[in-house]
Design a protein around this motif. Structure first.
Motif, PDB file in Angstrom:
ATOM      1  N   GLY A 289     -98.105  53.586 -24.883  1.00  0.00           N
ATOM      2  CA  GLY A 289     -97.603  52.556 -23.980  1.00  0.00           C
ATOM      3  C   GLY A 289     -98.226  51.201 -24.243  1.00  0.00           C
ATOM      4  O   GLY A 289     -97.560  50.171 -24.108  1.00  0.00           O
ATOM      5  N   LEU A 290     -99.487  51.176 -24.636  1.00  0.00           N
ATOM      6  CA  LEU A 290    -100.138  49.912 -24.975  1.00  0.00           C
ATOM      7  C   LEU A 290     -99.538  49.285 -26.226  1.00  0.00           C
ATOM      8  O   LEU A 290     -99.572  48.069 -26.405  1.00  0.00           O
ATOM      9  CB  LEU A 290    -101.639  50.137 -25.182  1.00  0.00           C
ATOM     10  CG  LEU A 290    -102.471  50.410 -23.926  1.00  0.00           C
ATOM     11  CD1 LEU A 290    -103.879  50.823 -24.317  1.00  0.00           C
ATOM     12  CD2 LEU A 290    -102.510  49.185 -23.025  1.00  0.00           C
ATOM     13  N   GLY A 291     -98.979  50.125 -27.097  1.00  0.00           N
ATOM     14  CA  GLY A 291     -98.465  49.626 -28.360  1.00  0.00           C
ATOM     15  C   GLY A 291     -97.060  49.080 -28.312  1.00  0.00           C
ATOM     16  O   GLY A 291     -96.653  48.352 -29.220  1.00  0.00           O
ATOM     17  N   GLY A 292     -96.289  49.383 -27.278  1.00  0.00           N
ATOM     18  CA  GLY A 292     -94.921  48.900 -27.234  1.00  0.00           C
ATOM     19  C   GLY A 292     -94.319  49.036 -25.852  1.00  0.00           C
ATOM     20  O   GLY A 292     -94.555  50.025 -25.147  1.00  0.00           O
ATOM     21  N   ALA A 293     -93.530  48.043 -25.453  1.00  0.00           N
ATOM     22  CA  ALA A 293     -92.979  48.014 -24.099  1.00  0.00           C
ATOM     23  C   ALA A 293     -92.036  49.177 -23.836  1.00  0.00           C
ATOM     24  O   ALA A 293     -91.950  49.670 -22.709  1.00  0.00           O
ATOM     25  CB  ALA A 293     -92.236  46.692 -23.881  1.00  0.00           C
ATOM     26  N   PHE A 295     -92.371  52.135 -24.682  1.00  0.00           N
ATOM     27  CA  PHE A 295     -93.102  53.376 -24.478  1.00  0.00           C
ATOM     28  C   PHE A 295     -93.880  53.395 -23.165  1.00  0.00           C
ATOM     29  O   PHE A 295     -94.328  54.458 -22.737  1.00  0.00           O
ATOM     30  CB  PHE A 295     -94.072  53.606 -25.640  1.00  0.00           C
ATOM     31  CG  PHE A 295     -93.395  53.678 -26.979  1.00  0.00           C
ATOM     32  CD1 PHE A 295     -92.525  54.700 -27.270  1.00  0.00           C
ATOM     33  CD2 PHE A 295     -93.629  52.711 -27.935  1.00  0.00           C
ATOM     34  CE1 PHE A 295     -91.889  54.769 -28.497  1.00  0.00           C
ATOM     35  CE2 PHE A 295     -93.008  52.770 -29.176  1.00  0.00           C
ATOM     36  CZ  PHE A 295     -92.128  53.803 -29.448  1.00  0.00           C
ATOM     37  N   ALA A 296     -94.048  52.247 -22.535  1.00  0.00           N
ATOM     38  CA  ALA A 296     -94.829  52.199 -21.297  1.00  0.00           C
ATOM     39  C   ALA A 296     -94.253  53.096 -20.206  1.00  0.00           C
ATOM     40  O   ALA A 296     -95.013  53.781 -19.507  1.00  0.00           O
ATOM     41  CB  ALA A 296     -94.939  50.750 -20.807  1.00  0.00           C
ATOM     42  N   PRO A 297     -92.927  53.151 -20.004  1.00  0.00           N
ATOM     43  CA  PRO A 297     -92.399  54.040 -18.960  1.00  0.00           C
ATOM     44  C   PRO A 297     -92.700  55.512 -19.208  1.00  0.00           C
ATOM     45  O   PRO A 297     -92.763  56.290 -18.256  1.00  0.00           O
ATOM     46  CB  PRO A 297     -90.888  53.773 -19.008  1.00  0.00           C
ATOM     47  CG  PRO A 297     -90.758  52.414 -19.572  1.00  0.00           C
ATOM     48  CD  PRO A 297     -91.858  52.308 -20.576  1.00  0.00           C
ATOM     49  N   LEU A 298     -92.885  55.917 -20.461  1.00  0.00           N
ATOM     50  CA  LEU A 298     -93.175  57.319 -20.748  1.00  0.00           C
ATOM     51  C   LEU A 298     -94.500  57.728 -20.116  1.00  0.00           C
ATOM     52  O   LEU A 298     -94.633  58.822 -19.553  1.00  0.00           O
ATOM     53  CB  LEU A 298     -93.213  57.548 -22.259  1.00  0.00           C
ATOM     54  CG  LEU A 298     -91.942  57.151 -23.021  1.00  0.00           C
ATOM     55  CD1 LEU A 298     -92.130  57.379 -24.519  1.00  0.00           C
ATOM     56  CD2 LEU A 298     -90.732  57.907 -22.509  1.00  0.00           C
TER      57      LEU A 298
END
Length: 442
Positions: A289-293, A295-298
């Motif tokens: 999630g820190l690496g891409g927006a 992925f944050a919801p996951l």
């Protein structure tokens, strides 16, 4: 489900009617619908690019083909309102999975509802009518089944079948077997033995899920596309959804990240070995999630299940009795507030599409290739049924294939970038509206 569960779940209703915004927000929708239309017409999945003049004939692995058919099916069944209903149902399923999983971890009804609403607040920025919905629904389900297997023997073979389905819906399918592998690692860490029955079952299921992912029309070719995404990050091409977002974009992610760190520190201090399982699962999701927006919801679909666990076992106190329901009500209001000005009868804001510009080109019979913005390419292909070839449509932005066969001259490059054109240059403005400009070469 208890009476309290049902009463508290009533909070979710208003959030899910048109959750995630209107379908025009995501420009990829148009080429998803175009792909489905072409598949229904030809009876076969696409193999080559056919909508652009820059990449015509190049191989295309459409690993989202089944989700595209589902989107087009919803549109044909109920118009664009059907797409709104489809994504609302997907978000409801994801939120309910978070709620149910939190309750299984002995969260109180109010705490579980707060977790579901936090997940919804993160989903809101990704809840578009697109194949990604499949990943947002299936990931929390895989986590719930993995946790249940840690409690008691339950059959895991349905996850293998679901992975085969997932691999035809969206490129996020590696998250399924990946999560199972992390759960196996966490369970072995928790039990201090790799021979733990649950750990072995989860690991074997992860292996079989990986094998099942090859059950798609492209075989391992779909896997190569996923690897290309991993090693040639679309973030390098400037795609915002693959970049790290700030606090204001994903407050739920940052809140849950801090809460997860605090809860892990507390549980480790209290020597609760179950925290080791959650550390193995949530740490990689947090880093992702820190690496891409996108992925944050996951992370936000998994973290509330742990952060809010055991709240039903806490001694009753006024703070908990009043604070959690108040937090749920505040979150529900925050989610519903942006929808107060929406026009429910208009699922698509057509004024944000180049509809009139395309009508002008067709009406006047303007020939020649287009130098269009990537956000318009999908719509142009959809509106003209692929008869008007476009410069690019958004699918290949991360591949560095935006240049035409020969580098464009300065004026053409300026046109593509929507920079001001000097009067008397090689291009003439022949149409403009609030959505698009149309230039013709003099």
């Amino acid at each position: 489900m208890t009476i309290d569960d049902k009463r508290l779940l009533a909070f979710l209703g208003p959030q899910l009617r048109d959750f995630g915004g209107k379908v025009e927000i995501d420009t990829d929708l148009w080429w998803h619908l175009s792909a489905a239309r072409d598949m229904l017409a030809s009876g076969a999945v696409p193999r080559v690019e056919s909508w652009s003049w820059t990449l015509a004939g190049t191989p295309w692995t459409d690993f989202e083909w089944l989700a595209q058919l589902a989107l087009e099916g919803a549109r044909r069944a109920a118009g664009f309102q059907g797409l709104v209903a489809l994504k609302a149902a997907a978000c409801a399923a994801a939120a309910l999975a978070v709620y149910a999983a939190a309750r299984r971890e002995e969260a109180s009804p109010a705490a579980a509802l707060v977790g579901a609403l936090l997940a919804l607040s993160a989903l809101r920025l990704r809840a578009h009518a697109r194949p990604e919905l499949a990943t947002l629904v299936l990931l929390p389900f895989f986590l719930a089944v993995a946790r249940e297997r840690c409690r008691r023997p339950v059959p895991l073979w349905p996850l293998v079948l679901l992975t085969a389905l997932w691999a035809n819906l969206h490129g996020g399918w590696p998250l399924g077997p990946g999560l199972l592998a992390l759960a196996a690692l966490g369970r072995a860490w928790q039990s201090r033995t790799a021979a733990d029955p649950a750990a072995r079952a989860l690991f074997l299921c992860a292996v079989f899920c990986g094998l099942a992912s090859a059950a798609n029309p492209y075989g391992l070719g779909a896997h190569r596309v996923i690897l290309r995404h991993a090693f040639e990050s679309p973030a390098a091409a400037g795609i915002e959804e693959w970049m790290t977002e700030g606090l204001r974009h994903f407050p739920a992610f940052w809140l849950l990240l801090a809460a997860t760190a605090g809860r892990l520190a507390l549980d480790v201090n209290l020597n609760r070995r179950e925290a080791l399982f959650w550390l193995a699962v949530l740490a990689p999701l947090g880093l992702l999630g820190l690496g891409g927006a996108r992925f944050a919801p996951l992370f936000c679909l998994a973290a509330p299940v742990y952060v809010l666990s055991r709240t039903a076992l806490l001694p009753p106190s006024p703070a908990l009795r009043m604070g959690l329901p108040a937090a749920a009500a505040a979150l529900a209001l925050a989610l519903a507030w942006p929808a107060r000005h929406r026009r429910w009868s208009e699922p698509v804001r057509w004024d944000r599409t180049p509809r009139e510009a395309v009508d002008f080109l067709e009406r006047e019979g303007v020939p020649g290739p287009l130098f269009n913005d990537y956000g318009f390419g999908g719509y142009v292909g959809y509106a003209t049924r692929g008869s008007r070839k476009v410069y690019y449509d958004g699918r290949y932005l991360f591949q560095g294939l935006l240049a035409e066969p020969a580098p464009p001259d300065g004026a053409t490059a300026a046109l593509i970038r929507h920079e001001p054109l000097l009067a008397g240059g090689p291009w003439a403005l022949v149409w403009f509206d609030d959505a698009a400009l149309v230039y013709l070469k003099r």
